[in-house]
Enzyme design. Sequence first.
Site, PDB file in Angstrom:
ATOM      1  CG  LEU A 215       6.883   0.188  -1.561  1.00 53.47           C
ATOM      2  CD1 LEU A 215       8.134   0.505  -0.883  1.00 53.47           C
ATOM      3  CD2 LEU A 215       5.991  -0.535  -0.784  1.00 53.47           C
ATOM      4  CB  SER A 217       0.680   1.734  -7.040  1.00 58.25           C
ATOM      5  OG  SER A 217       0.787   1.303  -5.764  1.00 58.25           O
ATOM      6  CB  CYS A 219      -0.345   5.195 -12.510  1.00 57.12           C
ATOM      7  SG  CYS A 219      -1.440   6.510 -12.747  1.00 57.12           S
ATOM      8  CB  CYS A 230      -3.318  10.839 -10.617  1.00 55.21           C
ATOM      9  SG  CYS A 230      -2.424   9.993 -11.842  1.00 55.21           S
ATOM     10  CB  CYS A 232       0.857   8.437 -10.848  1.00 57.60           C
ATOM     11  SG  CYS A 232      -0.785   7.954  -9.746  1.00 57.60           S
ATOM     12  NE  ARG A 259      -5.928   5.702  -3.931  1.00 56.55           N
ATOM     13  CZ  ARG A 259      -6.778   6.645  -3.931  1.00 56.55           C
ATOM     14  NH1 ARG A 259      -8.047   6.259  -4.301  1.00 56.55           N
ATOM     15  NH2 ARG A 259      -6.412   7.823  -4.127  1.00 56.55           N
ATOM     16  CB  THR A 279     -10.342   9.259  -5.754  1.00 52.14           C
ATOM     17  OG1 THR A 279      -9.852   8.044  -6.017  1.00 52.14           O
ATOM     18  CG2 THR A 279      -9.835   9.776  -4.530  1.00 52.14           C
ATOM     19  CG  ASP A 291      -4.854   1.678  -1.091  1.00 49.75           C
ATOM     20  OD1 ASP A 291      -4.473   0.563  -1.820  1.00 49.75           O
ATOM     21  OD2 ASP A 291      -4.267   2.433  -0.762  1.00 49.75           O
ATOM     22  NE  ARG A 293      -2.008   1.429  -2.984  1.00 47.10           N
ATOM     23  CZ  ARG A 293      -1.634   2.855  -2.995  1.00 47.10           C
ATOM     24  NH1 ARG A 293      -0.608   3.056  -3.732  1.00 47.10           N
ATOM     25  NH2 ARG A 293      -2.022   3.779  -1.712  1.00 47.10           N
ATOM     26  CB  THR A 314       5.552   7.739   1.016  1.00 49.20           C
ATOM     27  OG1 THR A 314       4.184   7.687   0.917  1.00 49.20           O
ATOM     28  CG2 THR A 314       5.722   7.641   2.333  1.00 49.20           C
TER      29      THR A 314
END
Length: 359
Positions: A215, A217, A219, A230, A232, A259, A279, A291, A293, A314
């Site tokens: 999964l 997200s 970026c 980051c 990402c 996020r 952050t 977060d 999300r 993850t």
Amino acid sequence: MSFLPNLTERLSRARSDLHIGVPVVVVDGTASALVLAAEALTADRLAAIAPLSPVLTLTAKRAMTLKIPAYDGDLARVALPQAADLAWVHAMADPADDLRHPMKGPFHTARGGDVKIHRAGIALVKSARILPACLVAELSDGLAFARENNLTIVDATTALDTQMSPLHPLVAARLPMAVSDAGRLHIFRPDDDAEEHYAIEIGTPDRSKPVLARLHSACFTGDVLGSLKCDCGPQLHGAMEQMGTEGAGILLYLNQEGRGIGLANKMRAYSLQDQGFDTVEANHRLGFEDDERDFRIGAELLRKLGFSQIRLLTNNPKKVAKLESCGLTVTERVPLHVGQNPFNSGYLATKAAKSGHLL
């Protein structure tokens, strides 16, 4: 057959209105109020709402930064001082200049009474991906006010409904990629006109066995621009390369930038990081949670694609727990240790210390 918008369509219209500065009327039974997004507020509309004695509604996280007691638990209602102008409202909502111009009290905050409409106002501006702060002014007859001013009416219960909007497959097509010439891209669209989400199928995954899945997200800064702030971008490409090497996998590209706070707010958080905040602290100063999300989206997409067992790529154990709580079976957490560099060492340390990532 009626051409009138249903509750979901009204909600979508309300988000759009708030985003461009148009007020909406929120109702809860016989109670009603005018709601305006603080970020999109103009001087003319501030002057128009002032006679209605509005309160500025802030999240508890933003209130904490301003040293305002959040008597309502998750939010605070601040009375506008008599001399409050547009700059004051914007400064209360946006922490960009907090350090240069510390806010001066005393603040007069409301307590007691029903805050469902205020809570709905915050939910609406959050879902519009703008700063979580709004002006709320009680109305004696919100329905008549809305008709007279051609404003969207939203039910507070609908705005606060945490049920996920149904996602529908829109289109899928073959997509040869560098990691696999056997690729397929699926597009899913929610009923509530929020962001579309994508599923990238690599190879031909066996639905009867645990599939290697991620999964991811969205970026923009990392995935597209190669940002070093980051990890990402390297995670996205590393996950796809691993799926290509194994011959099969499913990567969900979820449009939950920053996020879940949106790209503009993410850039605001980056600006706060330049002032010395990490952050998580930056998100809190903006008024957001750590977060925002919704991982239920990923679980729903996997189910619609026929997957019930996954090997999840993850470093975040909370993501494993979230998916399992949605009824999926995570047979293995597969680490994804890529993208560390001198520019993101502090960011990664915060993810480990405050968000529980296993790095």
